[in-house]
Enzyme design. Structure first.
Site, PDB file in Angstrom:
ATOM      1  N   HIS A 123       0.865  -1.183   0.000  1.00  0.00           N
ATOM      2  CA  HIS A 123       0.000   0.000   0.000  1.00  0.00           C
ATOM      3  C   HIS A 123       0.904   1.236   0.000  1.00  0.00           C
ATOM      4  O   HIS A 123       2.018   1.182   0.534  1.00  0.00           O
ATOM      5  CB  HIS A 123      -0.844  -0.053   1.278  1.00  0.00           C
ATOM      6  N   ASP A 200       3.014  -4.272   8.016  1.00  0.00           N
ATOM      7  CA  ASP A 200       1.831  -3.444   7.871  1.00  0.00           C
ATOM      8  C   ASP A 200       0.638  -4.386   8.071  1.00  0.00           C
ATOM      9  O   ASP A 200       0.285  -5.164   7.188  1.00  0.00           O
ATOM     10  CB  ASP A 200       1.839  -2.814   6.474  1.00  0.00           C
ATOM     11  N   GLN A 203      -4.628  -4.589   7.141  1.00  0.00           N
ATOM     12  CA  GLN A 203      -5.672  -5.508   6.677  1.00  0.00           C
ATOM     13  C   GLN A 203      -5.712  -6.791   7.496  1.00  0.00           C
ATOM     14  O   GLN A 203      -6.750  -7.444   7.570  1.00  0.00           O
ATOM     15  CB  GLN A 203      -5.443  -5.874   5.202  1.00  0.00           C
TER      16      GLN A 203
HETATM   17  N1  C6P Z   1      -6.411   0.661   2.923  1.00  0.00           N
HETATM   18  C1  C6P Z   1      -8.250   0.293   1.386  1.00  0.00           C
HETATM   19  O1  C6P Z   1      -9.340   0.575   0.886  1.00  0.00           O
HETATM   20  P1  C6P Z   1      -5.056   3.848   7.321  1.00  0.00           P
HETATM   21  O2  C6P Z   1      -5.658   4.667   6.226  1.00  0.00           O
HETATM   22  O3  C6P Z   1      -3.890   4.520   7.963  1.00  0.00           O
HETATM   23  O4  C6P Z   1      -6.056   3.344   8.285  1.00  0.00           O
HETATM   24  O5  C6P Z   1      -4.506   2.512   6.621  1.00  0.00           O
HETATM   25  C2  C6P Z   1      -3.630   2.600   5.543  1.00  0.00           C
HETATM   26  C3  C6P Z   1      -3.392   1.257   4.960  1.00  0.00           C
HETATM   27  C4  C6P Z   1      -2.144   0.685   5.122  1.00  0.00           C
HETATM   28  N2  C6P Z   1      -1.882  -0.536   4.673  1.00  0.00           N
HETATM   29  C5  C6P Z   1      -2.802  -1.270   4.043  1.00  0.00           C
HETATM   30  C6  C6P Z   1      -2.464  -2.656   3.578  1.00  0.00           C
HETATM   31  C7  C6P Z   1      -4.084  -0.750   3.826  1.00  0.00           C
HETATM   32  O6  C6P Z   1      -5.000  -1.481   3.209  1.00  0.00           O
HETATM   33  C8  C6P Z   1      -4.377   0.558   4.287  1.00  0.00           C
HETATM   34  C9  C6P Z   1      -5.715   1.192   4.018  1.00  0.00           C
HETATM   35  C10 C6P Z   1      -7.748   1.109   2.562  1.00  0.00           C
HETATM   36  O7  C6P Z   1      -7.578  -0.640   0.973  1.00  0.00           O
HETATM   37  C11 C6P Z   1      -7.842   2.571   2.292  1.00  0.00           C
HETATM   38  S1  C6P Z   1      -6.741   3.105   1.019  1.00  0.00           S
END
Ligand code: C6P
Length: 406
Positions: A123, A200, A203
């Site tokens: 991501h 990370d 998910q």
């Molecule tokens: N993915 C999706 O629709 P935040 O925004 O900080 O809570 O998470 C960021 C983030 C980091 N790593 C991964 C693997 C993610 O999937 C996400 C957030 C959402 O897939 C919004 S882009």
């Protein structure tokens, strides 16, 4: 306890509505999950009965709010099986958790010529902070490639680890592909090469059992809003000895023990990394969400979602013109695809009119789109409350979209 999807659905008020005269089928859980009544109640109760600033007041409400805030920290600790509450730092979400590590740990541990190893399926939140660090320090970003199934190519990750690698930053569960990385093995390999590892877990945390001590990971990032909790709150796990060696991320109230104009002494862990008044309501709601997740049981949720994903994958495979993006052997909760002659954004709009909420776009993983040669995908993502009927609604709506463009 038996997994009863109807009982679970009954706890989510938002699910019981019609969208354009269709029952809502919410299949955008990777973007954010819906919240059970107990989490909504905890937020409301906080503002109605408990609101005060924490760690500062001597009065009744402040002590109550502080106790609730610190109890939530213990809940997060237990949920991810960290060794100590000092290893749990509350942040705005996975994005801030990763930025904290890049900024604080990176500042003192990464220098010119060093390398940060990531993978091609990350991501943007696990790419851009490292690019910034590389620009600031003259270090190099190295990327382990994926194969056509959307798996990090075995052997390539290992080959790209070198004595120069300071950190490997890896998604536990890919948001664009659903791939579950073999993180235990990757952590072992990185540690053998002398590198630290950040996972990370944005998910993963609501879909897989995550255990800090069993993984022996150095840093782990999570977001409450993907775990049935509120937005704007999450946690960074970091090993205590590493946190002790890191400079503060932000300066301000609560992160100090003594301030003079000549010198400031910093507070003990974990407060050293929580400058300013935090998202107290969010933390309390996060704690409640973890209670909810633990009571339903993550393994039961995972089994339910796995059955839905299998069912959806079977239908997808038989659907003419549908291309699955991400077919890793080990996958969870995410079905990413394109449909011949219908742009994913059009698909998203047409499905919406049928009451089916999915995400269409690059999912903040543009390098994944580039790898598969697509501008975007449509993505259905599952949670504890989804049903087989909702998967059927998805495919009925897809058929309708295809007929419209035929
Ligand atoms: N993915 C999706 O629709 P935040 O925004 O900080 O809570 O998470 C960021 C983030 C980091 N790593 C991964 C693997 C993610 O999937 C996400 C957030 C959402 O897939 C919004 S882009």
């Amino acid at each position: 306890m038996m997994f009863d999807v109807n009982k679970i659905r009954a706890e989510f008020p938002i699910l019981h509505q019609q969208v354009y005269d269709h029952p809502l089928a919410y299949l955008d859980n990777a973007a954010t999950t819906q919240k059970p009544q107990c989490v909504i109640d905890a937020l409301r109760r906080y503002y109605e009965q408990e609101n005060a600033n924490i760690h500062r007041g001597v009065h009744y409400l402040s002590e109550k709010a502080t106790a609730k805030y610190e109890t939530a920290r213990e809940k997060v600790r237990a949920f991810i099986n960290a060794g100590s509450e000092r290893e749990i730092i509350f942040v705005r979400g996975a994005t801030e958790a990763i930025n904290l590590v890049a900024s604080s740990w990176g500042r003192v541990n990464v220098k010119a010529g060093d390398e940060i190893l990531i993978t091609e399926l990350e991501h943007h939140s696990n790419i851009v902070p490292w690019q910034l660090l590389c620009e600031q320090t003259g270090s190099k970003l190295v990327v382990a490639p994926i194969n056509e199934q959307g798996e990090v190519i075995p052997g390539e990750f290992e080959r790209l680890l070198s004595p120069r690698t300071r950190l490997a930053a890896i998604s536990h569960l890919s948001n664009a592909l659903g791939t579950i990385n073999p993180v235990k093995k990757m952590i072992e390999l990185a540690h053998q090469a002398g590198a630290k590892v950040l996972l990370d877990g944005a998910q993963a945390a609501a879909h897989l059992n995550v255990d800090m001590q069993a993984l022996d990971v150095d840093f782990y990032a999570i977001s409450a809003h993907k775990m049935y909790g509120p937005t704007g709150i999450g946690a960074l796990y970091a090993k205590e000895e590493i946190l002790e060696s890191m400079p503060p991320y932000q300066g301000g109230g609560d992160m100090i023990s003594m301030v003079t104009f000549e010198k400031t002494h910093y507070n003990v862990l974990p407060y050293r990394f929580e400058a300013g008044t935090p998202n107290i309501a969010g933390v309390i709601g996060f704690g409640q969400a973890i209670d909810w997740l633990a009571s339903v049981n993550v393994e039961s949720i995972a089994a339910h979602e796995h059955a839905l994903l299998d069912y959806a994958t079977q239908q997808a495979t038989a659907f003419p013109g549908l291309r699955l993006i991400g077919t890793a052997a080990d996958r969870a909760s995410i079905l990413s695809f394109t449909l011949e002659s219908v742009h994913p954004h059009d698909l998203g709009t047409i499905l919406d009119r049928e009451g089916v909420a999915i995400r269409a776009g690059h999912h903040c993983a543009m390098p994944v789109m580039e790898h598969f040669g697509v501008p975007a995908t449509a993505r259905a993502s599952f949670a504890a409350y989804n049903t087989v009927e909702e998967v059927d609604a998805l495919f009925a709506a897809l058929k309708k979209a295809q007929d419209m463009f035929a």
